[in-house]
Write a protein that holds these residues in place. Structure first.
Motif, PDB file in Angstrom:
ATOM      1  N   VAL A 166      36.484  66.476  41.281  1.00  0.00           N
ATOM      2  CA  VAL A 166      36.208  65.106  40.871  1.00  0.00           C
ATOM      3  C   VAL A 166      35.157  64.567  41.835  1.00  0.00           C
ATOM      4  O   VAL A 166      35.402  64.444  43.028  1.00  0.00           O
ATOM      5  N   ASP A 167      33.984  64.268  41.317  1.00  0.00           N
ATOM      6  CA  ASP A 167      32.884  63.800  42.153  1.00  0.00           C
ATOM      7  C   ASP A 167      33.210  62.459  42.801  1.00  0.00           C
ATOM      8  O   ASP A 167      33.950  61.642  42.238  1.00  0.00           O
ATOM      9  N   SER A 168      32.644  62.241  43.960  1.00  0.00           N
ATOM     10  CA  SER A 168      32.860  61.003  44.696  1.00  0.00           C
ATOM     11  C   SER A 168      32.466  59.795  43.856  1.00  0.00           C
ATOM     12  O   SER A 168      31.388  59.749  43.265  1.00  0.00           O
ATOM     13  N   GLY A 169      33.353  58.823  43.792  1.00  0.00           N
ATOM     14  CA  GLY A 169      33.074  57.585  43.069  1.00  0.00           C
ATOM     15  C   GLY A 169      33.259  57.656  41.578  1.00  0.00           C
ATOM     16  O   GLY A 169      33.051  56.660  40.887  1.00  0.00           O
ATOM     17  N   LYS A 170      33.669  58.802  41.046  1.00  0.00           N
ATOM     18  CA  LYS A 170      33.837  58.967  39.602  1.00  0.00           C
ATOM     19  C   LYS A 170      35.310  58.814  39.213  1.00  0.00           C
ATOM     20  O   LYS A 170      36.211  58.856  40.051  1.00  0.00           O
ATOM     21  N   ARG A 223      43.425  47.980  30.919  1.00  0.00           N
ATOM     22  CA  ARG A 223      42.433  49.065  30.942  1.00  0.00           C
ATOM     23  C   ARG A 223      41.046  48.529  31.286  1.00  0.00           C
ATOM     24  O   ARG A 223      40.326  49.114  32.100  1.00  0.00           O
ATOM     25  N   ALA A 224      40.690  47.427  30.649  1.00  0.00           N
ATOM     26  CA  ALA A 224      39.374  46.833  30.910  1.00  0.00           C
ATOM     27  C   ALA A 224      39.245  46.406  32.359  1.00  0.00           C
ATOM     28  O   ALA A 224      38.183  46.580  32.984  1.00  0.00           O
ATOM     29  N   LEU A 225      40.318  45.866  32.921  1.00  0.00           N
ATOM     30  CA  LEU A 225      40.299  45.422  34.312  1.00  0.00           C
ATOM     31  C   LEU A 225      40.114  46.602  35.257  1.00  0.00           C
ATOM     32  O   LEU A 225      39.282  46.560  36.181  1.00  0.00           O
ATOM     33  N   VAL A 226      40.881  47.672  35.048  1.00  0.00           N
ATOM     34  CA  VAL A 226      40.767  48.844  35.918  1.00  0.00           C
ATOM     35  C   VAL A 226      39.377  49.460  35.813  1.00  0.00           C
ATOM     36  O   VAL A 226      38.778  49.850  36.822  1.00  0.00           O
ATOM     37  N   LYS A 227      38.837  49.541  34.602  1.00  0.00           N
ATOM     38  CA  LYS A 227      37.491  50.082  34.417  1.00  0.00           C
ATOM     39  C   LYS A 227      36.466  49.233  35.154  1.00  0.00           C
ATOM     40  O   LYS A 227      35.557  49.753  35.823  1.00  0.00           O
ATOM     41  N   LYS A 228      36.591  47.920  35.075  1.00  0.00           N
ATOM     42  CA  LYS A 228      35.665  47.005  35.747  1.00  0.00           C
ATOM     43  C   LYS A 228      35.724  47.202  37.267  1.00  0.00           C
ATOM     44  O   LYS A 228      34.691  47.298  37.937  1.00  0.00           O
ATOM     45  N   ILE A 229      36.935  47.284  37.797  1.00  0.00           N
ATOM     46  CA  ILE A 229      37.100  47.446  39.244  1.00  0.00           C
ATOM     47  C   ILE A 229      36.554  48.791  39.693  1.00  0.00           C
ATOM     48  O   ILE A 229      35.875  48.900  40.723  1.00  0.00           O
ATOM     49  N   GLN A 230      36.838  49.846  38.921  1.00  0.00           N
ATOM     50  CA  GLN A 230      36.356  51.174  39.305  1.00  0.00           C
ATOM     51  C   GLN A 230      34.839  51.221  39.286  1.00  0.00           C
ATOM     52  O   GLN A 230      34.207  51.799  40.176  1.00  0.00           O
ATOM     53  N   ASP A 231      34.226  50.614  38.296  1.00  0.00           N
ATOM     54  CA  ASP A 231      32.763  50.575  38.208  1.00  0.00           C
ATOM     55  C   ASP A 231      32.149  49.807  39.375  1.00  0.00           C
ATOM     56  O   ASP A 231      31.109  50.194  39.915  1.00  0.00           O
ATOM     57  N   GLU A 232      32.800  48.711  39.754  1.00  0.00           N
ATOM     58  CA  GLU A 232      32.250  47.861  40.808  1.00  0.00           C
ATOM     59  C   GLU A 232      32.465  48.455  42.199  1.00  0.00           C
ATOM     60  O   GLU A 232      31.554  48.453  43.036  1.00  0.00           O
ATOM     61  N   LEU A 233      33.667  48.967  42.457  1.00  0.00           N
ATOM     62  CA  LEU A 233      33.995  49.450  43.795  1.00  0.00           C
ATOM     63  C   LEU A 233      33.662  50.928  43.997  1.00  0.00           C
ATOM     64  O   LEU A 233      33.637  51.399  45.138  1.00  0.00           O
ATOM     65  N   LYS A 234      33.442  51.655  42.894  1.00  0.00           N
ATOM     66  CA  LYS A 234      33.106  53.085  42.957  1.00  0.00           C
ATOM     67  C   LYS A 234      34.163  53.889  43.716  1.00  0.00           C
ATOM     68  O   LYS A 234      33.846  54.779  44.507  1.00  0.00           O
ATOM     69  N   ILE A 235      35.424  53.569  43.456  1.00  0.00           N
ATOM     70  CA  ILE A 235      36.515  54.336  44.057  1.00  0.00           C
ATOM     71  C   ILE A 235      36.740  55.601  43.237  1.00  0.00           C
ATOM     72  O   ILE A 235      36.799  55.542  42.003  1.00  0.00           O
TER      73      ILE A 235
END
Length: 361
Positions: free
Chosen positions: A30-34, A182-194
């Protein structure tokens, strides 16, 4: 952010004098930030793999790396769970019932002995991001399911984790809440790149959040690809069924000149010429790639022939219609429709030829 690498991991459990292989020679990067999603039926090994990555369990064989750092190897825990900087959200959210939302979110920071000012700032910041700043003084019993889920996510994020693991995080929410979560988690993941791992039996969770996904069956990855390619180009019927509804049919392949087709009663389905010639073939369509209609000239679709309506029911904003070929009641096919049809009504069955999926026998 950190890359996760799983190298030849095998996990075996001993139960009642026999061994159960939960995972066998698993490879995964799993690539970093993906974000990476894992889908599979119960007992496939999804949670076992997550526990091994989190450090809550160890592989009998194989290695786990976070970046260049070895964290587990061949039954040995090299880096303990608390030192892996992982945020986890579980199916039951695991909130402490005797603590307020504030204290639940702050707990990981208190455990790391951060000062009061730092804790207060981080808790308020993450609570505001997740929209739960107005329930910080509430206990879990005083919060809705959606609020509890967000508090659980806030607790996972408050320590700025390098990896976020979500284990069936939305299964206790109703349909409307699941969509917003789901939308919230996707938004946070996109913004924070965790770097994010999500495990779920619901493919909608995977499609909403993950940029790559893997289908786990009997302790092995049988397909790893983008969620869209897994949905549109499943490698087997088992994979196809796991990630969405599929209409399946079987019959003998016939050839007339350059034309290959399967005839099921009076219905005729064209098979791509590039397909391997076999005597018996199983093929299928996603529901969105078929239509039923009283018209005999729908554009962009191929007319397979006439069908008769057997059952008409309403669910989820659409009518689910079960039909049979006009010349055989033994075969049943379902299709969705925006309008209802009468029982025994005669219709035409259409399909998108380029969307036909052929499955190995």
């Amino acid at each position: 952010m950190v890359e996760i690498r799983v190298d030849k991991v095998t996990k075996i459990f001993k139960a009642k004098k026999k061994e159960v292989v939960a995972l066998k020679d698993i490879d995964l990067t799993v690539d970093s930030g993906k974000s990476f999603g894992i889908v599979g039926p119960s007992g496939a090994g999804k949670t076992t793999l997550m526990r091994i990555i989190a450090g809550l369990d160890v592989p009998n064989k194989g290695e786990i790396y976070f970046g260049d750092q070895l964290v587990s190897k061949d039954g040995k825990l090299i880096i303990s769970p608390e030192k892996r900087n992982i945020g986890m959200v579980f199916q039951n959210w695991a909130l402490y019932p005797n603590m307020t939302a504030y204290d639940n979110i702050a707990f990981p920071l208190i455990s790391h002995h951060l000062n009061k000012e730092t804790i207060e700032k981080r808790v308020k910041d993450v609570a505001t991001t997740l929209g739960v700043e107005n329930v910080l003084t509430h206990y879990p019993r005083e919060m809705s399911g959606g609020q509890q889920q967000r508090v659980s996510l806030a607790r996972a994020l408050v320590k700025n984790p390098s990896i976020l693991i979500l284990d069936e995080p939305f299964s206790n929410l109703d349909a409307a809440m699941r969509d917003s979560a789901r939308a919230l988690v996707k938004k946070i993941q996109d913004e924070l790149k965790i770097t994010t791992l999500i495990v779920s039996h619901d493919p909608a969770d995977i499609f909403s959040i993950a940029s790559q996904a893997g289908v786990l069956l009997d302790g092995k990855f049988v397909q790893i690809d983008s969620p869209l390619r897994i949905y549109n180009q499943p490698k087997s019927l088992g994979v196809a069924k796991l990630v969405g509804d599929i209409i399946t049919l079987s019959g003998n392949m016939e050839v007339e000149g350059n034309k290959r087709f399967v005839r099921i009663a009076n219905l005729e389905f064209l098979i791509p010429n590039s397909s391997e010639h076999v005597e018996k073939i199983t093929f299928g369509f996603r529901p969105e790639d078929v239509k039923i209609s009283v018209k005999d000239d729908l554009t962009d679709y191929t007319n397979a022939g006439k069908v008769i309506v057997k059952v008409s029911s309403y669910s989820g904003g659409a009518f689910r219609i079960i039909v049979s070929p006009a010349e055989s009641e033994k075969v049943e096919i379902f299709a969705f429709s925006d309008v209802p049809y009468e029982i025994n009504q005669s219709l035409f069955f259409y399909y998108k030829q380029d969307k036909l999926k052929i499955f190995p026998q």
